[in-house]
Design an enzyme around this catalytic site. Structure first.
Site, PDB file in Angstrom:
ATOM      1  N   ARG A 114       0.818  -1.388   0.071  1.00  0.00           N
ATOM      2  CA  ARG A 114      -0.008  -0.064   0.068  1.00  0.00           C
ATOM      3  C   ARG A 114       0.920   1.351   0.113  1.00  0.00           C
ATOM      4  NH1 ARG A 114      -3.409  -2.990   3.665  1.00  0.00           N
ATOM      5  NH2 ARG A 114      -5.197  -3.773   2.124  1.00  0.00           N
ATOM      6  N   LYS A 136       2.598  11.926 -12.167  1.00  0.00           N
ATOM      7  CA  LYS A 136       1.878  10.798 -12.662  1.00  0.00           C
ATOM      8  C   LYS A 136       2.954   9.418 -12.665  1.00  0.00           C
ATOM      9  CE  LYS A 136      -0.655  13.346 -16.125  1.00  0.00           C
ATOM     10  NZ  LYS A 136      -0.710  13.886 -17.516  1.00  0.00           N
ATOM     11  N   GLU A 178      10.641  18.909 -25.171  1.00  0.00           N
ATOM     12  CA  GLU A 178       9.635  19.387 -24.163  1.00  0.00           C
ATOM     13  C   GLU A 178      10.095  20.716 -23.480  1.00  0.00           C
ATOM     14  OE1 GLU A 178       6.723  18.041 -23.175  1.00  0.00           O
ATOM     15  OE2 GLU A 178       6.813  16.057 -24.392  1.00  0.00           O
ATOM     16  N   LYS A 212       6.665  23.898 -15.639  1.00  0.00           N
ATOM     17  CA  LYS A 212       5.763  22.898 -15.412  1.00  0.00           C
ATOM     18  C   LYS A 212       5.182  23.019 -14.075  1.00  0.00           C
ATOM     19  CE  LYS A 212       4.695  18.089 -16.038  1.00  0.00           C
ATOM     20  NZ  LYS A 212       5.019  16.842 -16.340  1.00  0.00           N
ATOM     21  N   GLU A 222      -5.496  17.841 -14.013  1.00  0.00           N
ATOM     22  CA  GLU A 222      -5.649  18.075 -15.371  1.00  0.00           C
ATOM     23  C   GLU A 222      -7.141  18.297 -15.532  1.00  0.00           C
ATOM     24  OE1 GLU A 222      -3.771  14.875 -17.503  1.00  0.00           O
ATOM     25  OE2 GLU A 222      -3.152  16.348 -19.187  1.00  0.00           O
ATOM     26  N   ARG A 226      -3.772  22.700 -17.072  1.00  0.00           N
ATOM     27  CA  ARG A 226      -2.766  21.746 -17.260  1.00  0.00           C
ATOM     28  C   ARG A 226      -2.566  21.318 -18.689  1.00  0.00           C
ATOM     29  NH1 ARG A 226      -0.847  17.059 -12.977  1.00  0.00           N
ATOM     30  NH2 ARG A 226       0.756  15.961 -14.190  1.00  0.00           N
ATOM     31  N   ASN A 230      -0.213  19.868 -23.189  1.00  0.00           N
ATOM     32  CA  ASN A 230      -0.600  19.040 -24.276  1.00  0.00           C
ATOM     33  C   ASN A 230      -0.268  19.733 -25.441  1.00  0.00           C
ATOM     34  OD1 ASN A 230      -1.441  17.370 -22.703  1.00  0.00           O
ATOM     35  ND2 ASN A 230      -3.739  17.970 -22.775  1.00  0.00           N
ATOM     36  N   HIS A 233       1.009  17.831 -28.497  1.00  0.00           N
ATOM     37  CA  HIS A 233       0.904  16.376 -28.191  1.00  0.00           C
ATOM     38  C   HIS A 233      -0.453  15.693 -28.665  1.00  0.00           C
ATOM     39  CE1 HIS A 233       4.008  17.245 -25.385  1.00  0.00           C
ATOM     40  NE2 HIS A 233       3.969  16.117 -24.714  1.00  0.00           N
ATOM     41  N   HIS A 237       1.277  12.529 -30.218  1.00  0.00           N
ATOM     42  CA  HIS A 237       0.604  11.188 -30.021  1.00  0.00           C
ATOM     43  C   HIS A 237       0.331  10.233 -30.999  1.00  0.00           C
ATOM     44  CE1 HIS A 237       0.535  12.267 -25.165  1.00  0.00           C
ATOM     45  NE2 HIS A 237       1.612  11.668 -25.686  1.00  0.00           N
ATOM     46  N   HIS A 252       9.645   9.943 -28.535  1.00  0.00           N
ATOM     47  CA  HIS A 252       8.664  10.764 -28.139  1.00  0.00           C
ATOM     48  C   HIS A 252       8.614  12.199 -28.462  1.00  0.00           C
ATOM     49  CE1 HIS A 252       5.214  12.356 -25.815  1.00  0.00           C
ATOM     50  NE2 HIS A 252       6.194  13.101 -25.061  1.00  0.00           N
TER      51      HIS A 252
HETATM   52  N1  LIG Z   1       5.060  10.677 -15.545  1.00  0.00           N
HETATM   53  C1  LIG Z   1       5.418  11.778 -16.498  1.00  0.00           C
HETATM   54  O1  LIG Z   1       4.679  12.753 -16.284  1.00  0.00           O
HETATM   55  C2  LIG Z   1       5.704  11.473 -17.635  1.00  0.00           C
HETATM   56  C3  LIG Z   1       6.166  12.475 -18.677  1.00  0.00           C
HETATM   57  C4  LIG Z   1       6.735  12.243 -19.908  1.00  0.00           C
HETATM   58  C5  LIG Z   1       7.141  10.994 -20.066  1.00  0.00           C
HETATM   59  N2  LIG Z   1       6.783  10.191 -19.477  1.00  0.00           N
HETATM   60  C6  LIG Z   1       7.100   8.691 -19.690  1.00  0.00           C
HETATM   61  O2  LIG Z   1       8.453   8.696 -19.668  1.00  0.00           O
HETATM   62  C7  LIG Z   1       8.920   7.515 -20.615  1.00  0.00           C
HETATM   63  C8  LIG Z   1       9.952   8.003 -21.772  1.00  0.00           C
HETATM   64  O3  LIG Z   1      10.946   8.451 -20.896  1.00  0.00           O
HETATM   65  P1  LIG Z   1      12.473   8.477 -21.610  1.00  0.00           P
HETATM   66  O4  LIG Z   1      12.523   9.155 -22.605  1.00  0.00           O
HETATM   67  O5  LIG Z   1      13.424   9.098 -20.553  1.00  0.00           O
HETATM   68  O6  LIG Z   1      12.813   7.007 -21.932  1.00  0.00           O
HETATM   69  P2  LIG Z   1      13.510   5.877 -21.137  1.00  0.00           P
HETATM   70  O7  LIG Z   1      13.249   5.662 -19.784  1.00  0.00           O
HETATM   71  O8  LIG Z   1      13.224   4.573 -22.092  1.00  0.00           O
HETATM   72  O9  LIG Z   1      14.879   6.311 -21.577  1.00  0.00           O
HETATM   73  C9  LIG Z   1      15.581   6.157 -22.695  1.00  0.00           C
HETATM   74  C10 LIG Z   1      16.852   5.592 -22.890  1.00  0.00           C
HETATM   75  O10 LIG Z   1      18.100   6.182 -22.525  1.00  0.00           O
HETATM   76  C11 LIG Z   1      18.529   5.320 -21.551  1.00  0.00           C
HETATM   77  N3  LIG Z   1      19.221   6.151 -20.507  1.00  0.00           N
HETATM   78  C12 LIG Z   1      18.516   6.796 -19.393  1.00  0.00           C
HETATM   79  N4  LIG Z   1      19.145   7.509 -18.910  1.00  0.00           N
HETATM   80  C13 LIG Z   1      20.796   7.307 -19.157  1.00  0.00           C
HETATM   81  C14 LIG Z   1      22.020   8.089 -19.213  1.00  0.00           C
HETATM   82  N5  LIG Z   1      22.122   8.677 -18.238  1.00  0.00           N
HETATM   83  N6  LIG Z   1      22.985   7.753 -19.998  1.00  0.00           N
HETATM   84  C15 LIG Z   1      22.874   6.678 -20.891  1.00  0.00           C
HETATM   85  N7  LIG Z   1      21.616   6.222 -21.195  1.00  0.00           N
HETATM   86  C16 LIG Z   1      20.446   6.553 -20.434  1.00  0.00           C
HETATM   87  C17 LIG Z   1      17.614   4.170 -21.019  1.00  0.00           C
HETATM   88  O11 LIG Z   1      17.993   3.276 -20.727  1.00  0.00           O
HETATM   89  C18 LIG Z   1      16.766   4.273 -22.242  1.00  0.00           C
HETATM   90  O12 LIG Z   1      17.598   3.221 -23.404  1.00  0.00           O
HETATM   91  C19 LIG Z   1       7.668   7.089 -21.321  1.00  0.00           C
HETATM   92  O13 LIG Z   1       7.230   5.725 -21.105  1.00  0.00           O
HETATM   93  C20 LIG Z   1       6.559   8.298 -20.945  1.00  0.00           C
HETATM   94  O14 LIG Z   1       5.298   7.601 -20.943  1.00  0.00           O
HETATM   95  C21 LIG Z   1       6.228  10.240 -18.134  1.00  0.00           C
END
Ligand SMILES: NC(=O)c1ccc[n+]([C@@H]2O[C@H](COP(=O)([O-])OP(=O)(O)OC[C@H]3O[C@@H](n4cnc5c(N)ncnc54)[C@H](O)[C@@H]3O)[C@@H](O)[C@H]2O)c1
Length: 353
Positions: A114, A136, A178, A212, A222, A226, A230, A233, A237, A252
């Protein structure tokens, strides 16, 4: 070190060796778990390991890198590791990685017994400027991105931009989209400075987070403003989804870059954005990204994907548009013809580069 204070946690921006150790004092005598993926295990774990006092029991949970592993099976692996090593309600989970690790590790922490404490250490630019604010958490399920999840805040977020040195340049550019978006929706001065490469990366991340934060705190669930986040997006998306299973999927941020150009075009038609501002935005976004043309034969499928987006109804596609550079407005509905025109505009601009 700089800090940003949110409703019930802080973001610390600075060297991890300075920001993390004081936070760990609250967990003295308890086991610390660190969730990493294959890449952050190699590039980021040693620095975090150094921050944990020698006498503190610790376990690393390592999962394969990539969005395809952000699923319930990997959660089961994480929960099993926590159970196997007898994690209890006083355990801390440190999520060390990009948005995948942060979203999924946070979700596992929020649901294990929990809820246990977690600290986010985002290591991609995208995760630092975007995923680290807003609470999120979640995973992909049933073929739908982020369809299972929760809102829950971490104990703290520690951001060290030194981690970005080992990031693949394409991943870095993905996060940059972003950053550009934050400037475009809220800070025209920052947009200009970004284009002139005037800001050190710490400043870029800090200012981006402030934007942000301001928006998320005004509307945590949202319901209104908020939605400004988007921008880019709705179209982005859909393009990301369309190309996901093709030989050339987009990151992305790359999809959002396309989306920002198309939605800036719509901003001229619906929200009064100046045509010169559209030109400025388009030219500068295309300067950063090598992007593909979108075949006209895909336009209908893209529009169908926009209707299916969880933010939209069957009747309307909701857009956040720009009234001016640095000023977004939410809740516009655009015609299918205008959306198709915006994609054609994007294609035409690509041909000119
Ligand atoms: N919670 C939120 O508000 C929010 C906002 C935006 C995106 N997201 C989510 O985030 C995800 C995308 O995030 P991302 O782009 O960071 O992708 P990711 O976590 O897959 O990282 C991208 C790549 O970079 C590598 N990596 C990470 N840090 C590294 C470093 N310092 N050196 C070398 N390699 C490194 C990872 O292993 C991976 O291969 C999606 O799932 C998306 O839905 C969430």
């Amino acid at each position: 070190m700089k800090t940003i204070s949110l409703s019930d946690y802080q973001i610390y921006l600075g060297n991890i060796r300075t920001t993390l150790p004081p936070l760990l004092q609250a967990y003295a005598g308890h086991t610390i778990f660190i969730l990493v993926d294959t890449h952050t295990a190699l590039h980021c774990l040693p620095a975090v390991w150094e921050c944990i006092p020698d006498n503190t029991p610790r376990h690393t949970i390592s999962i394969p890198a990539g969005e395809q592993h952000k699923n319930i099976d990997t959660c089961a692996t994480i929960w099993s590791a926590l159970l196997r090593h007898e994690a209890d309600r006083h355990t801390l989970l440190i999520n060390l990685g990009g948005g995948v690790i942060g979203d999924m590790g946070g979700f596992c922490a929020a649901t294990y017994k929990r809820g246990i404490d977690f600290i986010q250490i985002p290591t991609t630019l995208l995760a630092q400027v975007d995923a680290s604010v807003g609470g999120k958490l979640g995973i992909d399920f049933g073929g739908i991105k982020n369809s299972i999840g929760a809102f829950r805040n971490p104990r703290a977020v520690c951001i060290d931009t030194d981690f970005l040195h080992t990031l693949d340049p394409r991943e870095r550019l993905s996060g940059w989209a972003e950053v550009l978006k934050h400037a475009l929706i809220a800070d025209a001065g920052m947009w200009t400075k970004l284009l002139q490469d005037e800001l050190p990366i710490d400043e870029v991340v800090y200012r981006s987070l402030q934007i942000k934060q301001g928006i998320v705190e005004a509307d945590p669930y949202e319901k209104g403003i908020r939605k400004a986040l988007n921008f880019g997006h709705t179209v982005g998306h859909a393009i990301e989804a369309l190309l996901l299973d093709t030989p050339q999927p987009l990151r992305h941020g790359e999809a959002i870059a396309v989306g920002m150009i198309a939605e800036a075009y719509l901003s001229v038609q619906y929200a009064g954005l100046d045509a010169l501002a559209l030109e400025d935005l388009t030219k500068n976004i295309l300067r950063y990204y090598a992007l593909p043309k979108i075949a006209t034969s895909h336009f209908d499928a893209l529009i169908a994907l926009m209707y299916n987006d969880k933010k939209n109804t069957r009747k309307d596609i909701n857009f956040t548009l720009l009234k001016a550079l640095g000023h977004a407005e939410t809740d516009y509905h655009c015609s299918e013809k205008a959306i198709a025109d915006s994609l054609s505009y994007y294609n035409q601009c690509l041909s000119k580069t």
